[in-house]
Design a protein around this motif. Structure first.
Motif, short mmCIF file in Angstrom:
data_model
loop_
_atom_site.label_atom_id
_atom_site.label_comp_id
_atom_site.label_asym_id
_atom_site.label_seq_id
_atom_site.Cartn_x
_atom_site.Cartn_y
_atom_site.Cartn_z
N ASN A 145 8.42 59.07 -26.21
CA ASN A 145 9.46 59.99 -25.76
C ASN A 145 9.25 61.40 -26.28
N LEU A 146 8.27 61.57 -27.15
CA LEU A 146 8.00 62.89 -27.73
C LEU A 146 6.78 63.56 -27.14
N VAL A 147 5.81 62.77 -26.69
CA VAL A 147 4.57 63.33 -26.15
C VAL A 147 4.24 62.66 -24.82
N LEU A 155 -1.03 60.22 -26.27
CA LEU A 155 -0.59 59.22 -27.24
C LEU A 155 -1.64 58.92 -28.30
N VAL A 156 -2.90 58.86 -27.88
CA VAL A 156 -3.96 58.58 -28.86
C VAL A 156 -4.01 59.67 -29.91
N ARG A 157 -3.95 60.92 -29.48
CA ARG A 157 -3.96 62.03 -30.43
C ARG A 157 -2.73 62.00 -31.32
N ALA A 158 -1.58 61.70 -30.74
CA ALA A 158 -0.36 61.64 -31.53
C ALA A 158 -0.45 60.55 -32.60
N ASN A 159 -0.96 59.39 -32.23
CA ASN A 159 -1.11 58.31 -33.19
C ASN A 159 -2.13 58.63 -34.27
N SER A 160 -3.17 59.37 -33.90
CA SER A 160 -4.17 59.75 -34.91
C SER A 160 -3.58 60.72 -35.92
N ARG A 173 -10.55 61.38 -25.07
CA ARG A 173 -11.61 61.15 -24.11
C ARG A 173 -11.94 59.67 -23.97
N LEU A 174 -11.42 58.85 -24.88
CA LEU A 174 -11.69 57.41 -24.85
C LEU A 174 -10.38 56.67 -24.62
N SER A 175 -10.49 55.54 -23.94
CA SER A 175 -9.31 54.71 -23.72
C SER A 175 -8.93 54.01 -25.02
N PRO A 176 -7.68 53.59 -25.15
CA PRO A 176 -7.29 52.83 -26.34
C PRO A 176 -8.15 51.60 -26.57
N ARG A 177 -8.53 50.93 -25.50
CA ARG A 177 -9.38 49.74 -25.62
C ARG A 177 -10.71 50.08 -26.26
N GLY A 213 -13.27 54.82 -43.82
CA GLY A 213 -11.91 55.21 -43.45
C GLY A 213 -11.80 55.76 -42.04
N VAL A 214 -12.90 56.27 -41.49
CA VAL A 214 -12.87 56.88 -40.16
C VAL A 214 -12.65 55.85 -39.05
N PRO A 215 -13.46 54.77 -38.97
CA PRO A 215 -13.23 53.79 -37.89
C PRO A 215 -11.90 53.07 -38.01
N GLY A 216 -11.38 52.95 -39.23
CA GLY A 216 -10.07 52.33 -39.38
C GLY A 216 -8.98 53.11 -38.66
N ILE A 217 -9.03 54.44 -38.76
CA ILE A 217 -8.07 55.29 -38.06
C ILE A 217 -8.25 55.18 -36.55
N ALA A 218 -9.50 55.12 -36.10
CA ALA A 218 -9.77 54.99 -34.66
C ALA A 218 -9.17 53.70 -34.12
N TYR A 219 -9.35 52.61 -34.86
CA TYR A 219 -8.83 51.32 -34.40
C TYR A 219 -7.31 51.34 -34.33
N ASN A 220 -6.67 51.78 -35.39
CA ASN A 220 -5.20 51.78 -35.41
C ASN A 220 -4.61 52.70 -34.35
N SER A 221 -5.22 53.86 -34.15
CA SER A 221 -4.72 54.79 -33.13
C SER A 221 -4.83 54.16 -31.75
N GLY A 222 -5.96 53.48 -31.50
CA GLY A 222 -6.13 52.82 -30.21
C GLY A 222 -5.16 51.67 -30.01
N ALA A 223 -4.94 50.87 -31.07
CA ALA A 223 -4.03 49.72 -30.97
C ALA A 223 -2.60 50.18 -30.70
N PHE A 224 -2.15 51.20 -31.42
CA PHE A 224 -0.80 51.71 -31.21
C PHE A 224 -0.63 52.26 -29.80
N ALA A 225 -1.61 53.04 -29.34
CA ALA A 225 -1.53 53.61 -27.99
C ALA A 225 -1.56 52.50 -26.93
N GLN A 226 -2.35 51.45 -27.17
CA GLN A 226 -2.41 50.34 -26.23
C GLN A 226 -1.05 49.67 -26.07
N ILE A 227 -0.36 49.46 -27.19
CA ILE A 227 0.97 48.85 -27.15
C ILE A 227 1.95 49.79 -26.46
#
Length: 415
Positions: free
Chosen positions: A125-127, A132-137, A278-282, A320-334
């Motif tokens: 509701n904010l973005v 969404l991926v950028r917001a989650n990151s 530029r990448l999908s959440p998946r 720590g970098v791929p961990g953020i990528a995974y979480n951002s993608g998972a949140f955006a996917q949901i």
């Protein structure tokens, strides 16, 4: 990425999350140190973590359901105030009443999960959906910064006046978080769905769980998250053993390696925030989990080549970098797969499943850590991350195709 920060509602929510993260890490760092200093018992100290984990498992999905029942911004503000009130018992000297610390830790675990579920559910509701991926990151970045600040201050505060400064610092941060949420605009998008309150709370909770089970995209996402949670549980327990037995180092290096992961988290937040759209959440989920696994394999098998601490400090920053990528993608996917009215329950289920699977990994580590070679078990941990990435890539592709097929057929029928 910086365009998102121009939205006042998102920027204030982000700052509130940073304050909440600082306060949470103050407690997460300081309380176990205090308990161990008073008791000298690793078993009693571990009980603090166990209480937090059990509360997250048993009450996490209920906490998420609140975010679908009430206005999410008001809920976040109220929760932050309750978190500030919950640390009041720490103003005294609870060394002879350690149950107080367990009560505070468990309460904070449930309230933190409620705050996080409401914030994640409020982001759409904010973005715009495309951001969404950028917001989650950026949210993940603030959590890493909060870990750096709160973790450092937690160890310092606990050496002064027992738990008093710890309580004061966390309470102030929670109150500031509540104030920021209170003045944040509710939404920048039109058509935001109102809270669903047509049924009882338990009825809404059950219907939310049923909706998650019937959503193939959410099921696959949760399976990937569960595999990663088991791997994380193995890591939490066996990491200390690895440093001692494989690297022949002491607790100093253990603390340094855990701390520098937050540096990688900050870097990951900036990288994903800049390039992630530029990448999908998946793909973010699959690339994040796979890269995490590959770096982990290098770490666990590295002692066969070198035990130089500098090498492992660098690797733990990178992980720590791929961990953020995974979480951002998972949140955006949901967020993209679940209706707005069900998002709170979806994230409540996410945290409950992650905590439960992490607990399973901890139990497995306790059973296997002494019976098998620690490097062997940690290689299994890395393999679980590979499996998590494979599930995200293959499983989500199939689930997304199944969801799009009915839409395409309906379009053809209309035509």
């Amino acid at each position: 990425m910086f365009t998102l920060l121009r939205h006042r509602g998102f920027a204030l929510t982000l700052l509130a999350g940073l304050c909440s993260s600082v306060a949470s890490w103050l407690l997460l760092t300081g309380l176990p140190i205090y308990v161990f200093g008073v008791t000298g018992s690793a078993f009693i100290t571990s009980a603090v973590f166990l209480v937090e984990l059990l509360c997250g498992i048993t009450l996490g999905s209920f906490a998420g359901a609140l975010a679908d029942r009430f206005d999410r911004f008001r809920l976040m503000a109220c929760v932050a105030v309750l978190q500030a009130a919950a640390v009041i018992p720490l103003l005294g000297r609870p060394e002879h009443h350690l149950w107080i610390i367990s009560l505070v830790a468990g309460t904070q675990a449930v309230l933190s999960q409620t705050f996080d579920s409401a914030r994640n559910a409020a982001l759409p509701n904010l973005v715009e959906a495309a951001h969404l991926v950028r917001a989650n990151s950026l949210v993940a970045l603030t959590i890493s910064v909060g870990r750096l600040i709160g973790g450092s201050l937690g160890g310092f505060a606990i050496t002064r006046e027992g738990t008093r400064y710890l309580a004061i610092g966390s309470a102030v941060a929670f109150v500031v978080a509540a104030a920021l949420i209170a003045v944040a605009p509710r939404a920048v998008q039109h058509g935001a769905s109102p809270p669903e309150r047509t049924s009882s709370f338990l009825g809404a909770w059950r219907s939310g769980l049923a909706a998650m089970l019937h959503n193939s995209t959410v099921r696959v996402t949760f399976l990937s998250v569960a595999l990663g949670g088991i791997a994380q549980g193995l890591f939490v327990v066996l990491f200390v053993v690895f440093v001692s037995r494989a690297l022949h180092a002491d607790g100093t290096l253990t603390g340094v390696l855990r701390g520098v992961q937050a540096i990688g988290g900050v870097a990951g937040g900036l990288i994903v925030g800049t390039l992630g759209a530029r990448l999908s959440p998946r793909l973010l989920m699959s690339l994040g989990a796979t890269t995490f696994a590959l770096v982990s394999l290098v770490i666990w098998n590295g002692p066969a080549v070198t035990r130089q601490p500098e090498w492992y400090v660098l690797l733990f920053i990178l992980v720590g970098v791929p961990g953020i990528a995974y979480n951002s993608g998972a949140f955006a996917q949901i967020q993209q797969s679940v209706p707005n009215t069900d998002l709170g329950r979806a994230f409540g289920g996410y945290y409950a499943i992650y905590n439960a699977s992490q607990g399973l990994g901890m139990v497995a580590a306790g059973l296997l850590g002494d019976a098998l070679n620690v490097v062997l078990v940690l290689n299994v941990q890395a393999a679980l991350y590979l499996a998590s990435g494979a599930v995200a890539y293959v499983g989500l592709r199939s689930a997304l195709r199944q969801r799009s097929a009915p839409r395409q057929r309906s379009t053809v029928d209309i035509g």
